[in-house]
Scaffold this active site. Sequence first.
Site, PDB file in Angstrom:
ATOM      1  N   SER A 167      -8.365   0.072   4.249  1.00  0.00           N
ATOM      2  CA  SER A 167      -7.113  -0.023   4.982  1.00  0.00           C
ATOM      3  C   SER A 167      -7.347   0.393   6.439  1.00  0.00           C
ATOM      4  O   SER A 167      -8.168  -0.220   7.126  1.00  0.00           O
ATOM      5  CB  SER A 167      -6.039   0.809   4.294  1.00  0.00           C
ATOM      6  OG  SER A 167      -4.763   0.515   4.810  1.00  0.00           O
ATOM      7  N   GLU A 230      -3.144  -9.047  -2.073  1.00  0.00           N
ATOM      8  CA  GLU A 230      -2.828  -8.680  -0.695  1.00  0.00           C
ATOM      9  C   GLU A 230      -2.543  -9.892   0.182  1.00  0.00           C
ATOM     10  O   GLU A 230      -2.025  -9.752   1.293  1.00  0.00           O
ATOM     11  CB  GLU A 230      -3.966  -7.853  -0.095  1.00  0.00           C
ATOM     12  CG  GLU A 230      -4.157  -6.508  -0.762  1.00  0.00           C
ATOM     13  CD  GLU A 230      -5.215  -5.661  -0.087  1.00  0.00           C
ATOM     14  OE1 GLU A 230      -4.879  -4.974   0.886  1.00  0.00           O
ATOM     15  OE2 GLU A 230      -6.376  -5.691  -0.543  1.00  0.00           O
ATOM     16  N   HIS A 268      -3.320  -3.689  -2.798  1.00  0.00           N
ATOM     17  CA  HIS A 268      -3.886  -2.887  -1.713  1.00  0.00           C
ATOM     18  C   HIS A 268      -4.477  -1.570  -2.209  1.00  0.00           C
ATOM     19  O   HIS A 268      -5.508  -1.121  -1.689  1.00  0.00           O
ATOM     20  CB  HIS A 268      -2.799  -2.622  -0.660  1.00  0.00           C
ATOM     21  CG  HIS A 268      -3.314  -2.013   0.597  1.00  0.00           C
ATOM     22  ND1 HIS A 268      -4.204  -2.672   1.437  1.00  0.00           N
ATOM     23  CD2 HIS A 268      -3.080  -0.797   1.188  1.00  0.00           C
ATOM     24  CE1 HIS A 268      -4.479  -1.896   2.478  1.00  0.00           C
ATOM     25  NE2 HIS A 268      -3.816  -0.755   2.343  1.00  0.00           N
TER      26      HIS A 268
END
Length: 287
Positions: A167, A230, A268
Amino acid sequence: MANQDNIQTASAVNEAAASTVTIPRTEQWDMRSRGGNRDYRIFVAKPSEASPSAGYPVIYVLDANSVFGTMVEAVRVQSRASEKTGVQPAIVVGIGYQTEAPFDPSRFHDFTLPTRVEELPFSPKDSVVANMGGADAFLEFIEAELKPEIERKYAIDKSRQTIFGHSLGGLFALQVFLTKPHTFQTYVAGSPSIHWNKSFLLEAERQFVSRVKQDNNISVNIMIAAGEDEKLHWSCMNENARELAERLSALASHGVRTEFKEFEGEGHISVLPALISRAVRFASRSS
């Protein structure tokens, strides 16, 4: 009544015998960065196997409070059968914070470069914007303070260093890869937040490509990955990651080895265990 007494006695014995669960061959300590005056919690796992003559490979892990244990066990279990998995014993160094939460707000500061508010791809929150932009200082802490401490305490092969980020941590890994690729030999950028600072990354990529084509000595490996689910995110996370990986793949003849992986059915956060398992194999094969 006697049976009830036995149950209570057994319970008391079990409670008395209980102790904290620990991960074997790990330790932690706190460090305060000299330049940024920021506090970090450092987690380290050392293999049970004897050090190679050149030292152990090392994997530096961002957001250690959330993924250090998963990374350590992936290396520990898979390296027991290196001939089948390809995973070599490695020291895992987690960089985290003084919290029991999986993620700490300090990551917004440490993993991002200064970005103008109007360039952010989302409606900025005051608390986030006010604490952005510390990536250069964070990298300086890693290079000038943390790495020397790790190399002082453990036998490290400095030619086999990996950084793993997810991330915003994946964004940080990309920023270092594109601007200072010799910092590590292997980079893993999971679900990278390219949308956070896309204009900077595009310019950094342009300069990186130019530099790589003129540098005959570069040899660097990068894995970019995301969870299949995602692709539904507004940020176009998968599309951005895939397109960057495709462009970098064109540099294979110039010493840049690129791999892209999209993990089926993962989002995610759920992507992390699968990503970590793949990452430790990628890091070992890249050594």
